[in-house]
Design a protein around this motif. Structure first.
Motif, PDB file in Angstrom:
ATOM      1  N   PHE A  26       0.718  -1.094   0.279  1.00 16.27           N
ATOM      2  CA  PHE A  26       0.401  -0.279   0.042  1.00 16.27           C
ATOM      3  C   PHE A  26       1.210   1.116  -0.107  1.00 16.27           C
ATOM      4  O   PHE A  26       2.679   0.888   0.089  1.00 16.27           O
ATOM      5  CB  PHE A  26      -0.630  -0.386   0.959  1.00 16.27           C
ATOM      6  CG  PHE A  26      -0.207  -0.296   2.252  1.00 16.27           C
ATOM      7  CD1 PHE A  26      -0.018   0.231   3.375  1.00 16.27           C
ATOM      8  CD2 PHE A  26      -0.176  -1.961   2.868  1.00 16.27           C
ATOM      9  CE1 PHE A  26       0.926   0.328   4.405  1.00 16.27           C
ATOM     10  CE2 PHE A  26      -0.138  -1.757   4.498  1.00 16.27           C
ATOM     11  CZ  PHE A  26       0.856  -0.507   4.957  1.00 16.27           C
ATOM     12  N   GLU A  27       0.064   2.668  -0.367  1.00 17.06           N
ATOM     13  CA  GLU A  27       0.689   3.705  -0.819  1.00 17.06           C
ATOM     14  C   GLU A  27       1.044   3.841   1.225  1.00 17.06           C
ATOM     15  O   GLU A  27      -0.086   4.038   1.937  1.00 17.06           O
ATOM     16  CB  GLU A  27       0.105   4.764  -0.848  1.00 17.06           C
ATOM     17  CG  GLU A  27       0.020   4.609  -2.694  1.00 17.06           C
ATOM     18  CD  GLU A  27      -1.034   5.240  -3.023  1.00 17.06           C
ATOM     19  OE1 GLU A  27      -1.645   6.152  -2.798  1.00 17.06           O
ATOM     20  OE2 GLU A  27      -1.860   5.148  -4.433  1.00 17.06           O
ATOM     21  N   LEU A  28       2.505   4.602   1.990  1.00 12.92           N
ATOM     22  CA  LEU A  28       2.971   5.067   2.781  1.00 12.92           C
ATOM     23  C   LEU A  28       2.255   6.249   3.172  1.00 12.92           C
ATOM     24  O   LEU A  28       1.590   7.085   4.228  1.00 12.92           O
ATOM     25  CB  LEU A  28       4.405   5.719   2.589  1.00 12.92           C
ATOM     26  CG  LEU A  28       4.787   6.030   3.816  1.00 12.92           C
ATOM     27  CD1 LEU A  28       4.519   4.981   5.050  1.00 12.92           C
ATOM     28  CD2 LEU A  28       6.200   6.566   4.023  1.00 12.92           C
ATOM     29  N   TYR A  29       1.903   7.225   2.189  1.00 14.35           N
ATOM     30  CA  TYR A  29       1.620   8.619   2.696  1.00 14.35           C
ATOM     31  C   TYR A  29       0.138   8.739   3.311  1.00 14.35           C
ATOM     32  O   TYR A  29      -0.236   9.032   3.695  1.00 14.35           O
ATOM     33  CB  TYR A  29       1.489   9.045   1.295  1.00 14.35           C
ATOM     34  CG  TYR A  29       1.435  10.968   1.044  1.00 14.35           C
ATOM     35  CD1 TYR A  29       1.407  11.528   2.660  1.00 14.35           C
ATOM     36  CD2 TYR A  29       0.217  11.676   0.488  1.00 14.35           C
ATOM     37  CE1 TYR A  29       1.248  12.639   2.517  1.00 14.35           C
ATOM     38  CE2 TYR A  29      -0.504  12.581   0.209  1.00 14.35           C
ATOM     39  CZ  TYR A  29       0.783  13.500   1.758  1.00 14.35           C
ATOM     40  OH  TYR A  29      -0.100  14.591   1.764  1.00 14.35           O
ATOM     41  N   ALA A  30      -0.806   8.060   1.977  1.00 15.42           N
ATOM     42  CA  ALA A  30      -2.214   6.942   2.467  1.00 15.42           C
ATOM     43  C   ALA A  30      -2.521   7.090   4.277  1.00 15.42           C
ATOM     44  O   ALA A  30      -3.162   7.438   4.846  1.00 15.42           O
ATOM     45  CB  ALA A  30      -2.723   6.639   1.616  1.00 15.42           C
ATOM     46  N   ALA A  31      -1.205   5.554   4.028  1.00 13.79           N
ATOM     47  CA  ALA A  31      -0.982   5.061   5.408  1.00 13.79           C
ATOM     48  C   ALA A  31      -0.983   5.721   6.631  1.00 13.79           C
ATOM     49  O   ALA A  31      -1.536   5.888   7.257  1.00 13.79           O
ATOM     50  CB  ALA A  31      -0.496   3.904   4.846  1.00 13.79           C
ATOM     51  N   LEU A  32       0.480   6.848   6.455  1.00 16.29           N
ATOM     52  CA  LEU A  32       0.724   7.903   7.594  1.00 16.29           C
ATOM     53  C   LEU A  32      -0.754   9.140   7.851  1.00 16.29           C
ATOM     54  O   LEU A  32      -1.145  10.010   8.487  1.00 16.29           O
ATOM     55  CB  LEU A  32       1.442   8.922   7.375  1.00 16.29           C
ATOM     56  CG  LEU A  32       2.887   7.679   6.835  1.00 16.29           C
ATOM     57  CD1 LEU A  32       3.967   8.589   6.220  1.00 16.29           C
ATOM     58  CD2 LEU A  32       3.148   7.238   8.265  1.00 16.29           C
ATOM     59  N   LYS A  33      -1.793   8.684   6.952  1.00 15.88           N
ATOM     60  CA  LYS A  33      -2.905   9.862   6.959  1.00 15.88           C
ATOM     61  C   LYS A  33      -3.878   9.096   8.402  1.00 15.88           C
ATOM     62  O   LYS A  33      -4.887   9.926   9.008  1.00 15.88           O
ATOM     63  CB  LYS A  33      -3.873  11.000   5.909  1.00 15.88           C
ATOM     64  CG  LYS A  33      -2.948  11.177   4.834  1.00 15.88           C
ATOM     65  CD  LYS A  33      -3.857  11.988   3.509  1.00 15.88           C
ATOM     66  CE  LYS A  33      -2.689  12.529   2.572  1.00 15.88           C
ATOM     67  NZ  LYS A  33      -3.439  12.789   1.905  1.00 15.88           N
ATOM     68  N   LEU A  34      -3.815   7.958   8.494  1.00 18.42           N
ATOM     69  CA  LEU A  34      -4.580   7.360   9.000  1.00 18.42           C
ATOM     70  C   LEU A  34      -4.465   7.486  10.507  1.00 18.42           C
ATOM     71  O   LEU A  34      -3.423   7.742  11.098  1.00 18.42           O
ATOM     72  CB  LEU A  34      -4.589   5.478   9.278  1.00 18.42           C
ATOM     73  CG  LEU A  34      -5.108   5.276   7.425  1.00 18.42           C
ATOM     74  CD1 LEU A  34      -4.627   3.733   7.468  1.00 18.42           C
ATOM     75  CD2 LEU A  34      -6.196   5.692   7.202  1.00 18.42           C
ATOM     76  N   THR A  35      -6.115   7.867  11.961  1.00 23.21           N
ATOM     77  CA  THR A  35      -6.039   8.163  12.825  1.00 23.21           C
ATOM     78  C   THR A  35      -5.931   7.012  13.488  1.00 23.21           C
ATOM     79  O   THR A  35      -6.609   7.440  14.969  1.00 23.21           O
ATOM     80  CB  THR A  35      -5.771  10.312  13.090  1.00 23.21           C
ATOM     81  OG1 THR A  35      -7.755   9.579  13.064  1.00 23.21           O
ATOM     82  CG2 THR A  35      -5.458  10.817  11.951  1.00 23.21           C
TER      83      THR A  35
END
Length: 402
Positions: A196-205
């Motif tokens: 999966f995409e790192l940038y998208a994953a880092l947005k999950l809270t």
């Protein structure tokens, strides 16, 4: 059992014969073992002895946006209880090692030490309230996280994942060192991993959103994922008595997590419940990639699919007969309910059918076959190939994420 590595001051680390590899990696050799120091895009190291670190960029840059994470499912199962910030660090570690991960374990090099440097800004988003004390507490917790690990040789060990975890005050730098015995577990992908995409994953809270995103990404090329409700509760860590009521699972886990995933990531997700009457026994997720928003993105998706197919075929080619049977058994169980029990038995026990299934599965799982054609393509590939030992031509890689 191996003794845990003891934390040490960075300035006390032994001198090494050093060779540079890339801008953000330092490859070294200690006691005839390979070692790599990784630096995130936000940290640049100018002088090891003086502990002089500079902030390269406090903002997510283009390289991070395009980066991916490849997460072995075995690790995901073992590390299901991480907090949001711990999992972000863990994902950053996986992102840093993506170029030395392999499906074929024979390709993995025997690294003796992997060390990682991140800046606190890599994991802190605008919606997270934090302080130095908060970061220290997180590092202390991460340094205690342990897993029960068993090697292919049957050696069982209780390991601390990051036995050395440090925060360098005044620099905002976080240093992690992976336990040597876990390095193969991080680098060997096999055919069971999420990408999966790192940038998208880092947005999950949300912890639930993070876990669910990994599992959905594992099955995204399929377009669907069916899982028993009890198994779902187990992998989400929702084992308390309150989750015996499905309404609590829906309100506390599914709806908030799927809202975040659809908002922040590259996936559009929906689900339906399966069962008899009002009793829910399983969940069926429908997973779709969002449309690629540029020609460059579409081309990148297509190249990723081709690379995934090539890796899958190479991995399958090195499987023993027993490994192929395990691989096929799991695929039949998870995705091919339309096959009868007799057909499944033939596929598992007739080598010709087994091999055809493995190859066809590589084409399907790498996105080379349209989602609504999976079942028909597999049946034709196994039982009605075109000519001797030939597979029907796939529909070709998708031009966008649909």
């Amino acid at each position: 059992m191996s003794e845990p590595m003891q934390p040490s001051n960075l300035s006390d680390r032994p001198s090494r014969n050093t060779a540079r590899k890339g801008r953000h990696q330092q490859v070294t050799q200690e006691n005839n073992q390979l070692a790599i120091d990784f630096y995130s895009e936000t940290v640049k190291k100018s002088n090891t002895k003086s502990l002089s670190f500079g902030l390269h960029s406090a903002h997510t840059n283009e390289l991070i946006v395009k980066s991916i994470v490849r997460e072995p499912m075995r690790l995901l199962h073992a590390l299901m209880h991480l907090t949001v910030l711990e999992r972000r660090l863990y994902w950053l570690v996986l992102n840093q090692i993506r170029n030395i991960q392999y499906r074929n374990p024979d390709q993995v090099k025997p690294y003796g030490a992997l060390t990682f440097y991140f800046h606190s800004s890599d994991i802190i988003a605008n919606d997270v309230k934090w302080s130095v004390t908060y970061i220290k507490d997180m590092i202390k917790l991460l340094g205690k996280r342990a897993v029960d690990w068993e090697t292919e040789e049957g050696v069982y060990t209780h390991l601390t994942v990051f036995p050395t975890a440090q925060y360098i005050r005044g620099k905002g730098v976080i240093m992690l060192q992976l336990h040597p015995l876990l390095i193969p577990g991080f680098l060997e992908l096999g055919n069971n991993f999420a990408q999966f995409e790192l940038y998208a994953a880092l947005k999950l809270t949300s912890e639930y959103a993070q876990l669910l995103y990994s599992y959905l990404s594992r099955h995204a090329w399929r377009g669907k994922w069916v899982i028993d409700l009890n198994a779902f509760k187990e992998i989400m860590g929702a084992t308390s008595k309150s989750y015996e009521e499905f309404s609590n699972i829906r309100i506390r886990i599914l709806e908030p997590a799927m809202e975040q995933i659809s908002k922040f990531t590259d996936l559009d997700v929906s689900y339906v419940t399966l069962g008899v009457g009002r009793k829910v026994s399983s969940l069926e997720f429908t997973i779709a990639f969002k449309e690629a928003n540029s020609l460059e993105a579409s081309q990148e998706i297509e190249e990723t699919a081709k690379h995934k197919l090539k890796e899958s075929l190479e991995t399958i080619a090195n499987y023993t007969m027993e490994e192929k049977q395990i691989f096929v058994h799991n695929s039949l169980r998870d995705y091919y309910n339309q096959f009868t029990a007799d057909e499944k038995n033939q596929i598992l026990n007739i080598p010709e059918y087994l091999n055809r299934f493995c190859v066809a599965e590589c084409y399907i799982s790498s996105g080379q076959v349209k989602r609504d054609k999976h079942d028909a393509y597999m049946r034709k590939s196994v039982f009605f190939p075109i000519g001797a030992n030939q597979l029907p031509a796939p529909s070709g890689p998708k031009k966008g994420k649909n």
